[in-house]
Scaffold this active site. Sequence first.
Site, PDB file in Angstrom:
ATOM      1  N   VAL A 204      57.770  53.285  99.821  1.00 20.07           N
ATOM      2  CA  VAL A 204      58.317  54.572  99.395  1.00 20.07           C
ATOM      3  C   VAL A 204      57.417  55.721  99.839  1.00 20.07           C
ATOM      4  O   VAL A 204      57.890  56.814 100.169  1.00 20.07           O
ATOM      5  CB  VAL A 204      58.498  54.573  97.857  1.00 20.07           C
ATOM      6  CG1 VAL A 204      58.595  55.988  97.321  1.00 20.07           C
ATOM      7  CG2 VAL A 204      59.744  53.793  97.477  1.00 20.07           C
ATOM      8  N   LYS A 238      31.370  52.000  92.443  1.00 15.85           N
ATOM      9  CA  LYS A 238      32.019  50.686  92.322  1.00 15.85           C
ATOM     10  C   LYS A 238      30.959  49.609  92.111  1.00 15.85           C
ATOM     11  O   LYS A 238      31.125  48.702  91.291  1.00 15.85           O
ATOM     12  CB  LYS A 238      32.838  50.373  93.570  1.00 15.85           C
ATOM     13  CG  LYS A 238      34.068  51.237  93.758  1.00 15.85           C
ATOM     14  CD  LYS A 238      34.795  50.850  95.034  1.00 15.85           C
ATOM     15  CE  LYS A 238      35.904  51.840  95.365  1.00 15.85           C
ATOM     16  NZ  LYS A 238      36.573  51.517  96.642  1.00 15.85           N
ATOM     17  N   CYS A 276      29.005  45.542 106.883  1.00 20.68           N
ATOM     18  CA  CYS A 276      30.278  46.269 107.014  1.00 20.68           C
ATOM     19  C   CYS A 276      30.384  47.324 105.922  1.00 20.68           C
ATOM     20  O   CYS A 276      31.421  47.441 105.260  1.00 20.68           O
ATOM     21  CB  CYS A 276      31.461  45.303 106.937  1.00 20.68           C
ATOM     22  SG  CYS A 276      31.389  43.977 108.122  1.00 20.68           S
ATOM     23  N   GLY A 280      26.930  53.421 103.330  1.00 20.52           N
ATOM     24  CA  GLY A 280      25.824  52.823 102.593  1.00 20.52           C
ATOM     25  C   GLY A 280      25.784  53.096 101.105  1.00 20.52           C
ATOM     26  O   GLY A 280      24.715  53.036 100.501  1.00 20.52           O
ATOM     27  N   GLY A 281      26.922  53.375 100.488  1.00 21.15           N
ATOM     28  CA  GLY A 281      26.943  53.673  99.056  1.00 21.15           C
ATOM     29  C   GLY A 281      26.450  52.520  98.200  1.00 21.15           C
ATOM     30  O   GLY A 281      25.729  52.726  97.218  1.00 21.15           O
ATOM     31  N   ILE A 335      30.578  42.685 113.625  1.00 20.10           N
ATOM     32  CA  ILE A 335      30.369  41.442 112.880  1.00 20.10           C
ATOM     33  C   ILE A 335      31.228  40.295 113.398  1.00 20.10           C
ATOM     34  O   ILE A 335      30.975  39.133 113.088  1.00 20.10           O
ATOM     35  CB  ILE A 335      30.632  41.670 111.371  1.00 20.10           C
ATOM     36  CG1 ILE A 335      30.007  40.550 110.537  1.00 20.10           C
ATOM     37  CG2 ILE A 335      32.134  41.797 111.098  1.00 20.10           C
ATOM     38  CD1 ILE A 335      30.079  40.762 109.051  1.00 20.10           C
ATOM     39  N   ASP A 363      31.695  45.416 102.167  1.00 22.17           N
ATOM     40  CA  ASP A 363      32.725  46.383 101.760  1.00 22.17           C
ATOM     41  C   ASP A 363      33.547  46.817 102.965  1.00 22.17           C
ATOM     42  O   ASP A 363      33.925  47.973 103.092  1.00 22.17           O
ATOM     43  CB  ASP A 363      32.048  47.591 101.101  1.00 22.17           C
ATOM     44  CG  ASP A 363      33.017  48.429 100.274  1.00 22.17           C
ATOM     45  OD1 ASP A 363      33.923  47.842  99.659  1.00 22.17           O
ATOM     46  OD2 ASP A 363      32.874  49.660 100.249  1.00 22.17           O
ATOM     47  N   GLN A 375      48.024  45.043 105.796  1.00 24.82           N
ATOM     48  CA  GLN A 375      46.562  45.175 105.728  1.00 24.82           C
ATOM     49  C   GLN A 375      45.870  43.817 105.641  1.00 24.82           C
ATOM     50  O   GLN A 375      44.848  43.585 106.295  1.00 24.82           O
ATOM     51  CB  GLN A 375      46.173  46.035 104.527  1.00 24.82           C
ATOM     52  CG  GLN A 375      44.699  46.395 104.483  1.00 24.82           C
ATOM     53  CD  GLN A 375      44.402  47.441 103.428  1.00 24.82           C
ATOM     54  OE1 GLN A 375      45.043  47.481 102.386  1.00 24.82           O
ATOM     55  NE2 GLN A 375      43.443  48.299 103.684  1.00 24.82           N
ATOM     56  N   LYS A 403      34.688  42.963  99.317  1.00 24.11           N
ATOM     57  CA  LYS A 403      36.002  43.578  99.135  1.00 24.11           C
ATOM     58  C   LYS A 403      37.070  42.762  99.845  1.00 24.11           C
ATOM     59  O   LYS A 403      36.883  42.328 100.978  1.00 24.11           O
ATOM     60  CB  LYS A 403      35.990  45.007  99.669  1.00 24.11           C
ATOM     61  CG  LYS A 403      37.342  45.719  99.542  1.00 24.11           C
ATOM     62  CD  LYS A 403      37.213  47.206  99.745  1.00 24.11           C
ATOM     63  CE  LYS A 403      36.907  47.585 101.166  1.00 24.11           C
ATOM     64  NZ  LYS A 403      36.760  49.049 101.334  1.00 24.11           N
TER      65      LYS A 403
END
Length: 837
Positions: A204, A238, A276, A280-281, A335, A363, A375, A403
């Site tokens: 949608v 996170k 990945c 760098g959080g 990677i 991540d 995805q 993730k």
Amino acid sequence: MKRRTDPECTAPLKKQKRIGELARHLSSTSDDEPLSSVNHAAKASATSLSGSDSETEGKQPCSDDFKDAFKADSLVEGTSSRYSMYNSVSQRLMAKMGFREGEGLGKYSQGRKDIVETSNQKGRRGLGLTLQGFDQELNVDWRDEPEPNACEQVSWFPECTTEIPDSREMSDWMVVGKRKMVIEDETEFCGEELLHSMLKCKSVFDILDGEEMRRARTRANPYEMIRGVFFLNRAAMKMANMDFVFDRMFTNPLDSSGKPLLKESDIDLLYFADVCAGPGGFSEYVLWRKKWHAKGFGMTLKGPNDFKLEDFYSASSELFEPYYGEGGVDGDGDITRPENINAFRNFVLDNTDRKGVHFVMADGGFSVEGQENLQEILSKQLLLCQFLMALSVVRTGGHFVCKTFDLFTPFSVGLIYLLYCCFERVCLFKPITSRPANSERYVVCKGLKVGIDDVREYLFSVNIKLNQLRNTESDVNLVVPLMVIKGDHEFNDYMIRSNESYCSLQIKALAKIHAFVQDTTLSEPRQAEIRKECLQLWKIPDQARVAPSSSDPKFKFFELIKDTDINIFSYKPTLLTAKTLEKIRPVLEYRCMVSGSEQKFLLGLGKSQIYTWDGRQSDRWVKLDLKTELPRDTLLCVEIVHELKGEGKAQRKISAIHILDVLVLNGSDVREQHFNQRIQLAEKFVKAVSKPSRPDMNPIRVKEVYRLEEMEKIFVRLEMKLIKGSGGTPKLSYTGRDDRHFVPTGVYIVRTVNEPWTMGFSKSNNRKFFYNKKTQKSVYALPTESIAPFHTCYYSRLFWEWGDGFHMRDSQKPQDPDKLSKEDVLSFIQSHNPLGP
């Protein structure tokens, strides 16, 4: 006719004026204000006057005219017309233009008969644009979603009871088939109706403007205001979220008995890898939490999404070392390339004593704009390589968080199954900091088992096959047979429950955003409250993100030393001579180090902002002209030593920082700790900041410390070497632990025990003890008050200067009678050593 000044005419005029003012007030009332709240009679009076004014412009109304107008308006107001919600002014204006209910305006009543609808214009859409398919109802009740809550529950997979599959068992597991680019039929691990409903809700939004969707999402998500706080992005929060939910198993891992695996006083670092994960959080959070007690290794794709270490405002990026696989710092960080995986694995093992890291964070993701429903399929190789990297560098007992997106395909579920076999516990978890409307979730793995090498090698071979099949019509469709997955009923049931649970939550979240797009007045009222609760629960200060300010070195120095007497730093060591030799009589209290140059104080303000000072108040802090980096708020006692490698023409020289003692390490004041402990912490600090991948940088080392009673070990390291530029005359050289040598200038001798305490040795108990000369009390355990802090060690230190007058052997003719020979010092130490020769 009465004159205007007559009382009978003046009174009605004043009344008319008051009513006129009321009319003007009412006519300016906005559509949002309820007209019914105004007195009905007053409204009628006001509107009748407005009508009268328009009909008798330039005339002075009398009282009879006013009464007639008031009566007429009252009749209009009381009609049952469907236009009665409009005030009488509007109705009279329309009546003057000839309007009759049910007919249009114009000579032939050809005008519009229906009321003009309220504008449904949204955002910057073109005027009148309607999005076919978006404005339809989704028929999903999103209002029964759970109440926002900062507390989260974790549901683990049951413990895996089957053996870890070996290479023989997995030899025929990989299935290659036709490349599949549809997700709608992946119903092995999710109900068909639920899957299709979720895909429909996603689709949608395909035609909706991205900005419009983001604004609605921001209002709809009760956890949206958490954002990144003072970190560089939301990913950091996170990790903070998950670290709390999983009992700090990442930043404070526990051993098998439930006790902390690492302590800040230990020499061991907390090692982690971040793959990945640009910018760098995740790493910024871990380094903020652990400071210099952690060391990170990172690999991510080079380019715009590389690590942005310069944006680590809350943590010291000097503790993080990017390594991009083959080629090291010059690699590409891809990677999916087997060469990069092997290179990163070898680099990490070489720098963690071949043990690996305590945990890996991954991540990875990339833009799938326009293909959101695919995805999972598009990211399959990325997911596999992240799992492979974890099995390559995590130490036994270590952890992994990665993730994932939708997990509907047998390929993805097969990868999860292999992790389920290799780790003690595994779960799928979506933190509240992950937006509810996306497919994102995390696989969290606890306690890597022994014997996973075959699985690692199998995944390595699958990745090679995926690379070979790239840009072809074929693909790897299975890594674990469906029969094996479904044969483990507990795993299969968990997988289905998890998928369907997250599917249901995502459908509601998407429907909620859909509703918030259509009604821009909707919002989540508890966003600020929930944010506050979460930050308090996770122990994250509610502070703004601010770039660290540059500091004047002198100001920062005084800030770090606090109220310490500045004169202490100007003290020079006492020279060890025949007259001062008696000072080292209590041999057990002293430690010694070989000197290679003049002692200085070194101040690190972050990155390459490093300054030195010789301790004299008259001198200034000088910028260090070396290529090295140190975390901010670091104060060390050092020497800048010219190290040599090799001899003759091939000899190479490099300037290195040698640490003699430490005062403050990345903001941690360690001056009150024992000298031995300070040296241990210095070694830990050096391991954290060292960059083996950067041979172009000047190294930082900790002086090798010897017990005074073992000083003869120093002389084993001494030999005569040819030094380039010395005219061919060999010079005395000291070779360190790293095979580099330098010309020694003497030996520092540091007392580690505070007055009035001294150390002795009990021959009957065969152990050292501490003796208080004032109280005559003896104890075996180290008394806190006997620990010599930095300032005591510094001003009481001695220096045995060698120079040109120093001679190693008695056969050498002494050039300076005041200087002590090797034999003089060693014989004195041996004669006063209670431990014996």
